[in-house]
Design a protein around this motif. Structure first.
Motif, short mmCIF file in Angstrom:
data_model
loop_
_atom_site.label_atom_id
_atom_site.label_comp_id
_atom_site.label_asym_id
_atom_site.label_seq_id
_atom_site.Cartn_x
_atom_site.Cartn_y
_atom_site.Cartn_z
N PHE A 63 5.80 8.91 5.87
CA PHE A 63 6.73 7.84 6.24
C PHE A 63 7.07 7.92 7.73
O PHE A 63 7.02 6.92 8.44
CB PHE A 63 8.01 7.96 5.40
N ASP A 64 7.39 9.12 8.20
CA ASP A 64 7.73 9.29 9.61
C ASP A 64 6.53 9.01 10.51
O ASP A 64 6.66 8.43 11.59
CB ASP A 64 8.26 10.70 9.85
N GLU A 65 5.36 9.43 10.06
CA GLU A 65 4.14 9.23 10.84
C GLU A 65 3.86 7.74 11.05
O GLU A 65 3.48 7.31 12.14
CB GLU A 65 2.97 9.89 10.11
N LEU A 66 4.06 6.95 10.01
CA LEU A 66 3.74 5.53 10.07
C LEU A 66 4.65 4.76 11.03
O LEU A 66 4.26 3.73 11.57
CB LEU A 66 3.83 4.92 8.68
N GLN A 67 5.87 5.26 11.22
CA GLN A 67 6.81 4.54 12.08
C GLN A 67 6.36 4.47 13.53
O GLN A 67 6.75 3.57 14.27
CB GLN A 67 8.20 5.20 12.00
N ASP A 68 5.53 5.41 13.95
CA ASP A 68 5.08 5.45 15.34
C ASP A 68 3.76 4.71 15.56
O ASP A 68 3.18 4.78 16.64
CB ASP A 68 4.92 6.91 15.79
N MET A 69 3.28 4.02 14.53
CA MET A 69 1.99 3.33 14.62
C MET A 69 2.17 1.83 14.76
O MET A 69 3.20 1.27 14.37
CB MET A 69 1.15 3.62 13.37
N ASP A 80 -2.74 -0.08 12.83
CA ASP A 80 -3.02 1.34 12.60
C ASP A 80 -2.37 1.84 11.31
O ASP A 80 -2.94 2.67 10.59
CB ASP A 80 -2.53 2.18 13.78
N ARG A 81 -1.18 1.32 11.00
CA ARG A 81 -0.51 1.70 9.75
C ARG A 81 -1.36 1.29 8.56
O ARG A 81 -1.53 2.05 7.60
CB ARG A 81 0.87 1.04 9.65
N LEU A 82 -1.89 0.08 8.62
CA LEU A 82 -2.70 -0.43 7.52
C LEU A 82 -3.95 0.42 7.33
O LEU A 82 -4.31 0.79 6.21
CB LEU A 82 -3.08 -1.88 7.81
N LEU A 101 0.83 -1.21 0.00
CA LEU A 101 0.00 0.00 0.00
C LEU A 101 0.86 1.26 0.00
O LEU A 101 0.56 2.23 -0.70
CB LEU A 101 -0.93 0.00 1.21
N PHE A 102 1.92 1.25 0.79
CA PHE A 102 2.82 2.41 0.83
C PHE A 102 3.47 2.62 -0.54
O PHE A 102 3.57 3.74 -1.04
CB PHE A 102 3.89 2.21 1.90
N HIS A 103 3.89 1.53 -1.16
CA HIS A 103 4.51 1.61 -2.49
C HIS A 103 3.51 2.17 -3.51
O HIS A 103 3.86 3.02 -4.33
CB HIS A 103 4.97 0.22 -2.92
N ILE A 104 2.26 1.70 -3.46
CA ILE A 104 1.23 2.17 -4.38
C ILE A 104 1.01 3.67 -4.21
O ILE A 104 0.91 4.42 -5.19
CB ILE A 104 -0.09 1.41 -4.14
N LEU A 105 0.97 4.12 -2.97
CA LEU A 105 0.75 5.54 -2.70
C LEU A 105 1.90 6.38 -3.24
O LEU A 105 1.69 7.42 -3.85
CB LEU A 105 0.60 5.74 -1.19
N MET A 106 3.12 5.92 -3.04
CA MET A 106 4.28 6.65 -3.54
C MET A 106 4.32 6.63 -5.07
O MET A 106 4.62 7.63 -5.71
CB MET A 106 5.56 6.05 -2.98
N GLU A 107 3.99 5.50 -5.66
CA GLU A 107 4.04 5.38 -7.11
C GLU A 107 3.03 6.29 -7.79
O GLU A 107 3.28 6.81 -8.88
CB GLU A 107 3.80 3.92 -7.52
#
Length: 244
Positions: free
Chosen positions: A122-128, A132-134, A107-113
């Motif tokens: 990216f930084d926000e997801l590291q704290d989840m 919650d990231r999903l 999902l992260f790759h799709i969003l970036m692509e």
């Protein structure tokens, strides 16, 4: 979407045609074999432009498909005037194949692509937590109209997995006998993995798969190299080889 800005930067008299992967529309299942993809796309472009010559450019996974298309065209005694790859990973030996990505990583790759990722995300997801990231990634993706136009999320993830399977199982039957132009992004690409690491897309040794490899370093990272202003430099490199 990926090539629109690049096409706009090329000469006005340079026609540009894009090929859409099987599976984005209709009921057809995505292809999982690069040889089959290349054969289908060669059939499409030769029907449109039977006499050639052919100038092929592909970004990322699309570059690997373009490589096989060039081989098929040459084996059919058709002229390939240009084969150019944009930050494309070389075929992977079986012993070096990476693990299967998790859903959140896809999902992260799709969003970036799609051009909608942000470094702050990216930084926000590291704290989840993983759950919650999903949820956060799905929320971002469903809110993006550009992604919504590609169809439902499950289908898009299916295409991602099919392309990955095709790339990892691909080994060219023979090297490319001509010149390969490789455009390499300078920036560090942010991808999400289990450890939340930043890492570069590994392009691998294309030099062993073509008679000649011309490397050109271009601005941007793997996902931003085709956006303004970075894309202008890619266009200038291609123009030199196109003679326009």
């Amino acid at each position: 979407m990926r090539y629109r800005e690049l096409a706009d930067c090329l000469s006005e008299d340079q026609p540009v045609y894009g090929i859409q992967a099987v599976g984005f529309e209709g009921e057809a299942e995505p292809l999982t074999d690069i040889h089959a993809m290349a054969a289908r796309y060669v059939k499409e472009i030769t029907a449109l432009w039977p006499d050639g010559p052919y100038n092929l450019y592909g970004w990322s996974f699309g570059g690997v498909v373009a490589f096989e298309m060039a081989r098929l065209l040459r084996s059919d005694n058709r002229e390939v005037a240009l084969l150019a790859l944009g930050d494309s990973p070389a075929p992977v030996p079986a012993e070096a194949r990476p693990r299967e990505p998790k859903e959140e990583e896809i999902l992260f790759h799709i969003l970036m692509e799609a051009g909608n990722g942000q470094s702050t995300l990216f930084d926000e997801l590291q704290d989840m937590t993983p759950a919650d990231r999903l949820d956060r990634l799905k929320e971002r993706i469903t809110a993006e109209s550009r992604l919504g136009s590609l169809g439902d999320l499950d289908r898009f993830m299916g295409i991602f997995r099919a392309n990955r399977q095709a790339r990892l199982s691909y080994q060219p039957a023979s090297p490319w006998e001509g010149r390969l132009v490789l455009l390499v992004a300078t920036g560090r690409t942010q991808l999400l993995d289990m450890e939340g690491q930043h890492f570069r897309i590994k392009l691998g040794p294309w030099e062993g798969l073509a008679r000649q490899v011309d490397r050109h370093v271009v601005p941007g990272d793997h996902f931003t190299m085709h956006r303004q202003p970075n894309v202008r430099e890619i266009a200038e490199v291609l123009k030199k080889y196109l003679g326009t």
